[in-house]
Design an enzyme around this catalytic site. Structure first.
Site, mmCIF file in Angstrom:
data_model
loop_
_atom_site.group_PDB
_atom_site.id
_atom_site.type_symbol
_atom_site.label_atom_id
_atom_site.label_comp_id
_atom_site.label_asym_id
_atom_site.label_seq_id
_atom_site.Cartn_x
_atom_site.Cartn_y
_atom_site.Cartn_z
ATOM 1 N N PRO A 382 2.636 11.352 0.229
ATOM 2 C CA PRO A 382 2.019 11.720 1.475
ATOM 3 C C PRO A 382 0.804 11.124 1.861
ATOM 4 C CG PRO A 382 2.186 13.068 -0.458
ATOM 5 C CD PRO A 382 2.776 11.756 -1.076
ATOM 6 N N SER A 383 0.161 11.232 2.980
ATOM 7 C CA SER A 383 -1.144 11.609 3.223
ATOM 8 C C SER A 383 -2.106 11.467 2.204
ATOM 9 C CB SER A 383 -1.379 11.393 4.718
ATOM 10 O OG SER A 383 -0.204 11.451 5.652
ATOM 11 N N GLY A 384 -2.656 10.623 1.909
ATOM 12 C CA GLY A 384 -3.920 10.662 0.707
ATOM 13 C C GLY A 384 -3.913 10.757 0.321
ATOM 14 N N LYS A 387 -2.758 5.241 -0.890
ATOM 15 C CA LYS A 387 -1.815 3.926 -0.524
ATOM 16 C C LYS A 387 -2.350 2.743 0.122
ATOM 17 C CE LYS A 387 1.582 6.323 1.808
ATOM 18 N NZ LYS A 387 1.194 6.905 2.076
ATOM 19 N N THR A 388 -3.442 3.359 1.501
ATOM 20 C CA THR A 388 -4.263 2.074 1.968
ATOM 21 C C THR A 388 -4.952 1.382 0.779
ATOM 22 O OG1 THR A 388 -3.280 2.894 3.805
ATOM 23 C CG2 THR A 388 -5.404 1.498 3.476
ATOM 24 N N GLU A 511 2.276 0.286 7.102
ATOM 25 C CA GLU A 511 2.837 1.281 8.259
ATOM 26 C C GLU A 511 2.987 -0.014 9.158
ATOM 27 O OE1 GLU A 511 0.422 4.707 7.968
ATOM 28 O OE2 GLU A 511 0.883 5.249 6.129
#
Length: 604
Positions: A382-384, A387-388, A511
């Site tokens: 999920p976002s947050g 990953k980045t 992404e």
């Protein structure tokens, strides 16, 4: 600081550290020889000007057509010529000295800003940093070039004038010296007020510059959101603050000139009246009275320059404090690391934890997994989920707050930073481009000449050659600010061509296709397949097509690893991955791209 916020230090007496101020000036490596030459010429200019009233006295006392001698006129004319020439060269050398310091200070700050860690830019506004490089350095340059020469000549002029006047008539000189405390009593309070206004104006200008930089760099977001009115109001807050400070400055300046004029006229009346009595009594000649009036001007006028110099010097010290604070920030450690081994080693995360300064808890919590050499590892979650942030840690934009990122058996922090980043190819979702040509952007960051063949080969492998060849100027086409003249798919392919030209060992894709339409994604996926071939690849993706064939998928949730395996393994054993695949990776419905769509997408 925002423009509408009061400056907490604006009413405080400056606490500038003189040692730090002069240490900053020494860092600029000024030309002491040039300064000495400018000082010597200023000295000549001032000394000559001190003798002009004496020439005038002799001319007045012995004035008649018969008494005029060519030698006398030539001496006065020669003095004027020497004074003019010395003054002109002095001003030029002082300004050149100041320009060299300005260049050196901006160079120091620019280098520093480029070598500060990314974490520094998380805390400071870009506009304030821009103002530091442009406005604050300009304040110091103004003091060291334009005002320093006036200060030096002013001090010499006052001392020299007083010494000569004492030899002429000490009683008249005492009357004349009333001007000094009277003028300083007027100028110093006004100078302190001007200093406080100037410091506030510096801070307001920095805040206003930040607003301009933010809004103009995201002007499309402003317009698409219909935010012109609130942004106009926000900008007007800064404009109004600067306007109010400008009016305060105008009021102070409006007081300085008339008051100085009043002091000068009062002193002239006193000197002429008292001097007239001295002339009538025979204690003073008419020529000496004229000389006194000229020396009066040479004493009064420099006082304004000296006061202005100290006011601006305090302002410059305030600007220097900002620069010293920036120059004192710790840089990325770019030298002294171990050279990277020639052979590619495996990358591994060992209980890596990380939290941003001032953040709301850890972003990563003891994350551990291997990144096999020559394989594709996909990060999903999920976002947050961090990953980045993992990418940023591998790029060494940040240091882990716990654990290690290992290359072989050594933490990546032990290796030479430029060498480490040279082995990484990074393609992000935004695919940022720099203003310039397509050629400039593909070869961006390389420290060698890139031939046309290399450029075309990289563009061809990135499937960018088709649209580039159709552009009017091809590889010399300007892309505009941040590549705005190109479509998203075109920017992505240029970013891929840039990564191909670097020939990285480790490829990180953040992404890279999530913001593209299906046609553009098809072409970019082909380009990415060329880029990923034979390389260790770490990829973040929201689409199943990007990760379904990955050798390893790592599922991150709330900063922790909750599953590692292939697509089939996780789909069978990991409920969150299976749900995520069905909903966000479009597991249920796979888009099928026809060949003609793929060919058509080459020009998207």
């Amino acid at each position: 600081m925002k423009p509408n916020e009061p400056n907490p230090n604006s009413n405080k007496k400056p606490t500038g550290d003189w040692k730090a101020f002069f240490a900053l000036l020494r860092q600029a490596k000024p030309s002491y020889g040039m300064f000495a030459a400018a000082f010597a010429l200023s000295l000549i200019n001032t000394v000559v000007s001190l003798f002009v009233p004496l020439f005038t006295r002799n001319l007045v006392d012995g004035f008649s057509l018969q008494s005029i001698r060519f030698a006398q006129i030539a001496a006065i004319g020669g003095a004027f010529l020497v004074q003019t020439a010395a003054g002109a060269f002095s001003i030029f050398l002082f300004n050149r000295f100041g320009q060299q310091m300005l260049k050196a200070l901006r160079s120091l700050l620019w280098r520093k800003l480029l070598h500060l860690p990314v974490s520094h830019y998380d805390k400071e506004e870009t506009g304030a940093l821009i103002s530091r490089v442009t406005n604050d350095t300009g304040v110091i340059k103004q003091v060291m070039s334009e005002l320093l020469s006036g200060f030096i000549t002013g001090v010499i002029s006052i001392i020299g004038s007083v010494v000569i006047l004492l030899t002429l008539d000490w009683q008249m000189t005492l009357v004349l010296l009333i001007a000094v405390p009277l003028t300083l009593g007027i100028l110093f309070p006004l100078g302190r007020q001007m200093y406080r206004i100037s410091r506030s104006m510096q801070d307001e200008t920095a805040g206003f510059t930040s607003i301009l930089q933010q809004v103009l760099s995201e002007i499309r977001l402003v317009k698409s959101s219909g935010a012109e009115a609130p942004e106009y109001a926000r900008g007007m807050t800064g404009i109004q603050a600067l306007y109010r400070l400008g009016l305060k400055e105008a009021r102070v300046q409006a007081l300085i000139a008339p008051l100085m004029g009043l002091v000068i006229m009062t002193l002239m009346v006193v000197v002429i009246g008292f001097g007239g009595l001295r002339v009538s009594s025979g204690a003073l000649s008419a020529g000496e009275l004229v000389a006194f009036l000229l020396y009066l001007i040479q004493i009064i006028m420099p006082l304004g320059q000296i006061t202005g110099f100290f006011t601006q010097l305090q302002k410059a010290m305030g600007a220097a404090q900002n620069m010293i604070a920036t120059l004192g920030k710790p840089e990325e450690i770019r030298t002294g690391g171990k050279p990277l081994p020639q052979t590619e080693l495996s990358l591994r995360l060992d209980r890596v934890s990380f939290a941003y300064n001032g953040g709301n808890g850890p972003v990563l919590d003891e994350v551990s997994f291997p990144i096999p050499t020559g394989k594709v590892t996909a990060l999903v979650g999920p976002s947050g989920s961090g990953k980045t942030t993992l990418f940023s840690l591998i790029e060494r934009f940040y240091e882990p707050t716990g654990g290690r990122v290992l290359y072989g058996d050594e933490p990546i922090t032990t290796y030479d930073l430029p060498q480490w980043r040279a082995r990484i190819g990074y393609v992000s979702q935004e695919s940022p481009l720099m203003s310039g040509t397509i050629r400039d952007n593909i070869a961006y960051g390389l420290d060698r000449e890139v031939s046309d063949d290399e450029l075309r080969q990289a563009a061809a492998m990135a499937y960018a050659d088709a649209f580039i060849d159709e552009l009017p100027h091809q590889y010399d086409t300007e892309v505009g600010e941040r590549g705005i003249k190109l479509s998203g798919g075109q920017r992505q392919r240029i970013a891929i061509a840039r990564a191909l030209l670097r020939d990285p060992q480790l490829l990180m894709l953040d992404e890279a296709t999530s913001s593209l339409d299906s046609k553009s994604e098809s072409v970019v996926q082909q380009a990415l397949a060329n880029l990923m071939q034979g390389r260790t690849t770490l990829v973040i993706a929201h689409r199943l097509s990007t990760v379904v064939d990955a050798d390893q998928i790592v599922f991150l949730d709330k900063g922790s690893v909750t599953g590692i395996g292939t697509h089939e393994e996780l789909a069978a054993s990991h409920p969150l991955y299976r749900e995520f695949a069905e909903q966000q990776l479009r597991y249920a419905e796979q888009p099928a791209y026809a060949d003609h769509d793929r060919e058509e997408a080459l020009n998207v």
